[in-house]
Design an enzyme around this catalytic site. Structure first.
Site, mmCIF file in Angstrom:
data_model
loop_
_atom_site.group_PDB
_atom_site.id
_atom_site.type_symbol
_atom_site.label_atom_id
_atom_site.label_comp_id
_atom_site.label_asym_id
_atom_site.label_seq_id
_atom_site.Cartn_x
_atom_site.Cartn_y
_atom_site.Cartn_z
ATOM 1 N N LYS A 187 0.856 -1.190 0.000
ATOM 2 C CA LYS A 187 0.000 0.000 0.000
ATOM 3 C C LYS A 187 0.887 1.233 0.000
ATOM 4 O O LYS A 187 1.796 1.351 0.834
ATOM 5 C CB LYS A 187 -0.846 -0.037 1.274
ATOM 6 C CG LYS A 187 -2.228 0.552 1.153
ATOM 7 C CD LYS A 187 -2.966 0.280 2.461
ATOM 8 C CE LYS A 187 -4.353 0.840 2.473
ATOM 9 N NZ LYS A 187 -4.964 0.715 3.788
HETATM 10 O O1 G3P Z 1 -7.569 1.471 5.711
HETATM 11 C C1 G3P Z 1 -7.992 2.708 5.285
HETATM 12 C C2 G3P Z 1 -9.365 3.137 5.749
HETATM 13 O O2 G3P Z 1 -10.299 2.130 5.631
HETATM 14 C C3 G3P Z 1 -9.378 3.911 7.026
HETATM 15 O O3 G3P Z 1 -10.672 4.083 7.556
HETATM 16 O O4 G3P Z 1 -12.162 4.692 9.414
HETATM 17 O O5 G3P Z 1 -9.721 5.298 9.544
HETATM 18 O O6 G3P Z 1 -11.250 6.488 7.982
HETATM 19 P P1 G3P Z 1 -10.961 5.194 8.684
#
Ligand code: G3P
Length: 218
Positions: free
Chosen positions: A83
């Protein structure tokens, strides 16, 4: 639509893998921090549990360092997806890693043109963040629809639209309606997907009527 789980909690991943519905895993530095374990060890364990793509994020900001980190991560298992962030350096690293046969997930995507750049850099996945756009009063799902349209306009682009930062069952439904290729979902939200009061009520009624028949199937 493929279901990935957005966590570095191996016990949680193991439990979800047993449902047979898990297609992959995404992690990020914040999730690794939460797991409080060495990253390479966690990623290796996850790759043992899940056959599908497992995203492991680089933390360098310069392309050459991202490449070195990405190559090290890619050696952990064949299903590691490196990533990288949606920066010029990230796209440069993406192009090289893709050329070396490594799957790449370009993350932190917040616009359709950014997604187009990731696709042109040969990304396997691009991760638009829905919840974080909603958090600042924008429409995260609109971004998913825009990227879907852009990718459909250019069928030579093979990048998969991986909807990330999902928070609710409605997000998952709307991603499926918009044609996202993958949704990466936090474990708590995955558990909620199955819930419906009429399912519970209906099952209670069926079981209570069945009891009244005095029958058994076996
Ligand atoms: O892995 C990336 C993403 O899904 C992060 O989510 O909830 O931290 O905005 P969040």
């Amino acid at each position: 639509m493929k279901f990935f789980v957005d966590t570095a909690d191996v016990a949680e991943i193991r439990a979800l893998a047993e449902t047979g519905l898990l297609d992959g895993v995404t992690t990020n530095p914040s999730l690794i921090m939460k797991a409080d374990r060495p990253m390479t060890e966690v990623i290796a364990e996850i790759c043992d549990v899940v056959d599908g793509p497992v995203s492991a994020e680089v933390t360098a900001t310069k392309a050459d360092e991202m490449l070195a980190e990405g190559r090290k991560l890619a050696k952990i298992a064949p299903n590691v997806t490196v990533k990288v962030p949606l920066t010029w350096d990230g796209l440069k690293a993406c192009r090289t890693l893709t050329g070396e046969g490594t799957m790449v997930n370009v993350t932190l995507c917040f616009s359709a043109v950014q997604a187009l750049l990731a696709a042109k850099a040969g990304a396997t996945f691009v991760s638009p963040f829905i919840g974080r756009l909603d958090d600042i009063g924008l429409d995260g799902m609109q971004l998913i629809r825009e990227i879907r349209t852009v990718f459909d306009n250019y069928p030579d682009l093979s990048t998969q639209l991986l909807a990330a930062s999902l928070r609710t069952s409605n997000h998952v439904r709307d991603c499926a309606l918009a044609g996202a290729d993958v949704a990466t979902i936090p474990p708590a939200t995955i558990h909620k997907l199955i819930e419906h009061p009429l399912t519970d009520k209906g099952l209670d009624a069926f079981l209570s009527d069945w009891k009244k028949t005095g029958q058994t199937i076996l």
